[in-house]
Design a protein around this motif. Structure first.
Motif, PDB file in Angstrom:
ATOM      1  N   PRO A 134       0.824  -1.225   0.000  1.00 44.41           N
ATOM      2  CA  PRO A 134       0.000   0.000   0.000  1.00 44.41           C
ATOM      3  C   PRO A 134       0.852   1.266   0.000  1.00 44.41           C
ATOM      4  N   GLN A 135       0.211   2.373  -0.384  1.00 48.31           N
ATOM      5  CA  GLN A 135       0.857   3.682  -0.422  1.00 48.31           C
ATOM      6  C   GLN A 135       1.448   4.024   0.939  1.00 48.31           C
ATOM      7  N   GLY A 136       2.532   4.793   0.873  1.00 50.46           N
ATOM      8  CA  GLY A 136       3.205   5.192   2.107  1.00 50.46           C
ATOM      9  C   GLY A 136       4.685   5.360   1.888  1.00 50.46           C
ATOM     10  N   PRO A 137       5.374   4.256   1.492  1.00 52.16           N
ATOM     11  CA  PRO A 137       6.837   4.357   1.391  1.00 52.16           C
ATOM     12  C   PRO A 137       7.343   4.989   0.098  1.00 52.16           C
ATOM     13  N   TYR A 138       6.456   5.357  -0.833  1.00 49.18           N
ATOM     14  CA  TYR A 138       6.900   5.781  -2.155  1.00 49.18           C
ATOM     15  C   TYR A 138       7.127   7.292  -2.261  1.00 49.18           C
ATOM     16  N   TYR A 139       6.382   8.064  -1.498  1.00 46.18           N
ATOM     17  CA  TYR A 139       6.432   9.534  -1.581  1.00 46.18           C
ATOM     18  C   TYR A 139       7.822  10.058  -1.215  1.00 46.18           C
ATOM     19  N   CYS A 140       8.431  10.792  -2.128  1.00 45.29           N
ATOM     20  CA  CYS A 140       9.758  11.405  -1.904  1.00 45.29           C
ATOM     21  C   CYS A 140      10.788  10.372  -1.428  1.00 45.29           C
TER      22      CYS A 140
END
Length: 833
Positions: free
Chosen positions: A806-812
């Motif tokens: 799931p989304q979370g670790p990908y941002y910046c």
């Protein structure tokens, strides 16, 4: 001596075992198409192993080996290099080192070099070591009689010679495949089926050399030259040694890195024989057209860099391998006609456009249509004809070796058709601009060569592109397009695809491929020229069938009345009408002068026949004015550019200035970018005389709005008005990207999809408020889907289609599996800057 070393490149077998599969055979072991298209060829699937041959050639030059030339041979994957002229013992020395260098070169290409005299059983040529030979009395007046005397002496000891000429030679010398039977001895003029071939020029000049065609590819050059010299010496007796120190070059030696390159007339074989090495010599790749208008080429080492065609030697080749002569009388001569820089080897090496002339009667060879065209252009020189040809072509996936490919590069790998035409024309992006790397590489190499290439764009069918050559004057149109086609074939070798000039490359609801020919003569470009254009169009209509016969084979499959064509049996002309036989640009009607576009020639047309036919009809219509200066392929006027001149800055001077240039090397490429009906960026490239500093410096251009859903086919001209200039981050300085606005040519209104016009108007209205904006453009990278279809799998999802964490670790983020696509983002940032 001069030895022609043939060899065959093979796929590696088990370690230490003899390789059995030639590189030119299909990967599944099946045989390729029969011999014919491979000799002196260019292009993927025919010139198989060029990378090896080229690297070997250059390394031999660096080593100081006296390598005199290279060409592809008759069997696929088979090549030849020539060593010499060498004097005495240096023949064996130089060939031995050249063979060693070849073995070393193959190590880095994962192939094996075979010197077997019969590398593959069946209806395939063997491989020889044809040995050219002369002694001083043969090279003097009356030398022809000496040659005949030595030939007779060779015949008396033919068996002794054969014993020294290589093992397994009986499989090669069968009386077939350009050989004489091993148990027969005969000699003859220009006869490649003889044991000894005497060149036709030797007979004509009464002196020269002879060629022993019996030595095999695996022969020992020391034993061969020793045996030849023994027989000759016994025949003629011992003479005074003219120069005991054989490997001396006298006054024509070129020192590596020491002296500057010699420029001017080639000093020929006599000078080469005296040189210690060829390190500072020039390589000249002669390019000519065979019986089927396919470019062929072979390379010669020269003493000097030529400045005009007359500086080059008249050469020859085996016309029996190009369907231009019989084997028993196969010598065809190559007369240099135009010189281009070699964009593959770089300076100081050259490409030479040559005309094929029969050695036996002095007439143009089968396939040489240039000779008649030059005559007609000279006759009507006073009309000063200008041409510009739009060469469409289609890139294909390679099929079986030597066979016609069937799947365009833009079609899916399983052979299924992509999404319908629409998104591909002048497109950008993966799955749309299919083959851009080939088109850009070709453009770059044409510019470097000095070809007058004036633009490129992606075409309507996926994998189909177009390049434009011109404006060219008279005969140079055919010359420049022929070299541009040759360069394209060479470029595809590096991209593992095949270039097709078929006028209907794929059956079905797909566009064909043409060679739209833009044309004008001086009266059309003067005030009142529009009426001259109409007069010539009427003349074209009266001989429409004669023109069609000259416009390419298979053109009936393209000229159907569909896909922006007029039916092949109908003739009509019209303004801005891409469904007409002749399209007159709207600007020509508006200005009362200009040019016309004949849209009928097929992509595979012969440019010499097309321009010759157009000029004949026009000349018959308008008459022959007082002759102007010759329209040869030299410089025109005062606008010649050389690579040494500084770049011009400012306003583009247009087609008339380009037409008077010798080449476009110091010009600027401008990639016009605009938005189509769906706000998708489209682009096409133009060659300009100058580097622009403001939008007003650029030309207003046009495109086919019927291919971008912005116009109808019968009235399809949409104009491109330059609005902003950016540096081109792909081609680099001095080239530019041009943001352009699309406007209807017929009413001057913004084209469908042009929302910039209204925005600019509003911004001007509220300029006193000084609005500032900053946009944060988000985007998602996807795995490509079928060609032309919407992709569905984001780059960050797993290969099996399953969703990631799931989304979370990908941002910046940073790191593998998190910052997915960073290479794209960084490359884009860098190019935007």
């Amino acid at each position: 001596f001069g030895i022609e070393q043939e060899y065959t490149l093979m796929r590696p077998g088990k370690v230490g075992e003899a390789a059995r599969m030639p590189l030119g055979f299909n990967t599944n072991g099946s045989e390729p198409a029969p011999q014919g298209p491979y000799y002196c060829s260019a292009g993927t699937g025919v010139a198989i192993g060029r990378a090896v041959a080229e690297e070997h050639y250059m390394k031999c030059l660096v080593a100081g080996v006296k390598i005199a030339g290279v060409n592809a041979e008759v069997m696929p994957g088979q090549w030849e290099f020539q060593i010499g002229p060498c004097r005495g013992i240096e023949m064996g020395d130089h060939l031995t080192v050249a063979r060693y260098i070849m073995l070393r070169v193959t190590e880095s290409h994962n192939c094996i070099c075979s010197f077997s005299p019969k590398p593959k059983d069946g209806d395939w040529n063997g491989a020889g070591c044809h040995t050219n030979f002369s002694v001083t009395p043969m090279r003097k007046e009356g030398g022809y009689d000496v040659i005949l005397k030595v030939c007779e002496a060779f015949g008396k000891v033919a068996r002794e010679h054969i014993l020294e000429y290589g093992e397994g030679n009986d499989k090669r010398l069968t009386g077939k495949h350009e050989t004489c039977d091993i148990n027969t001895f005969k000699y003859g003029v220009a006869n490649r089926g003889a044991s000894i071939r005497i060149p036709r020029e030797t007979e004509k000049d009464g002196k020269g050399y002879m060629e022993d065609r019996r030595p095999a590819a695996n022969c020992d050059p020391y034993r061969v030259t020793c045996r030849i010299m023994k027989t000759t010496g016994q025949c003629l007796g011992a003479g005074t040694i003219p120069n005991a120190k054989v490997p001396t070059s006298g006054s024509v030696e070129f020192l590596v890195g020491g002296e500057s390159l010699s420029v001017g007339k080639d000093q020929g074989a006599g000078a080469l024989a005296m040189m210690a090495t060829y390190s500072n010599c020039v390589l000249a790749e002669y390019v000519w057209l065979d019986a089927n208008q396919t470019p062929r080429s072979k390379t010669m080492t020269m003493t000097s860099r030529p400045t005009k065609p007359e500086d080059l030697r008249i050469w020859n080749y085996d016309g029996s391998s190009t369907e231009q002569a019989e084997g028993h009388n196969s010598e065809v001569l190559l007369y240099p006609r135009a010189i281009f820089d070699d964009p593959f080897r770089g300076a100081p090496h050259v490409l030479v456009l040559a005309e094929a002339i029969n050695a036996w009667d002095g007439k143009p060879s089968i396939g040489n249509t240039r000779a008649e065209c030059a005559e007609v252009m000279e006759k009507f020189a006073g009309l000063d004809p200008w041409f510009g040809i739009e060469q469409e072509y289609t890139l294909f996936r390679p099929g079986r070796v030597g066979e016609k490919p069937t799947i365009p590069l833009g079609f899916n790998e399983n052979g299924s058709e992509p999404a319908p035409q629409g998104p591909y024309y002048c497109s950008a992006g993966t799955g749309a601009a299919i083959g851009r790397a080939v088109a850009d590489d070709h453009l770059d190499k044409c510019v470097k060569a000095g070809v007058k290439i004036s633009g490129i764009n992606a075409e309507v069918m996926p994998g189909q592109w177009e390049f434009q050559v011109g404006p060219c004057r008279g005969i140079e149109m055919g010359d420049h397009l022929t070299i541009a086609r040759y360069i394209m074939l060479r470029v595809t070798e590096h991209h593992n695809c095949v270039c097709s000039f078929s006028p209907k490359p794929k059956n079905g609801d797909w566009n064909g491929a043409g060679c739209h020919t833009n044309f004008s003569v001086a009266p059309m470009l003067q005030d009142g020229g529009y009426s001259v254009i109409l007069q010539v169009c009427e003349a074209f209509g009266k001989v429409a069938a004669e023109h069609i016969r000259e416009y390419g084979e298979g053109n009936d499959a393209r000229l159907t009345g569909k896909h922006e064509t007029c039916d092949i049996n109908t003739f009509r002309y019209g303004v801005a009408n891409r469904g007409a036989s002749i399209r007159i640009p709207r600007d020509a009607e508006k200005d009362g002068k200009g040019y016309m576009e004949d849209r009928r020639p097929g992509a595979n047309c012969d440019p010499y026949r097309v321009t010759c036919r157009m000029m004949k009809t026009t000349g018959d219509c308008l008459g022959v004015p007082k002759a102007a200066a010759s329209l040869g392929s030299g410089a025109y006027g005062t606008l010649e550019y050389t690579s040494g001149q500084s770049l011009t800055i400012g306003k583009d001077r247009g087609s008339s200035a380009l037409a008077k240039m010798t080449n476009f090397k110091s010009c600027v490429l401008a990639e016009y970018v605009w938005l189509d009906a769906h706000q998708t960026p489209r682009s096409k490239t133009m060659t300009m005389t100058s580097r622009p500093t403001k939008p007003e410096d650029l030309r207003i251009w046009n495109y086919d709005g019927s291919s971008t859903e912005q116009a109808d086919g019968h009235n399809s001209e949409v104009l491109l008005y330059p609005r902003a200039i950016f540096e081109d981050p792909f081609r680099g300085a001095p080239h530019v990207l041009v943001l352009a606005e699309a406007y209807n040519a017929w009413d001057g209104q913004p084209a469908i999809g042009n929302t910039r016009a209204a925005c600019a108007e509003l911004m001007q209205k509220y300029a006193h408020l000084d609005p500032w904006f900053g946009i944060e453009q988000e985007y998602t990278l996807f795995h490509p889907a079928k060609v032309g279809e919407q992709p569905s799998m984001p780059l960050g999802f797993n290969d099996d289609g399953s969703e990631p964490a799931p989304q979370g670790p990908y941002y910046c983020s940073a790191g593998t599996g998190a910052a997915i696509g960073r290479a794209v983002a960084d490359d884009h940032l860098d190019k935007c800057v």
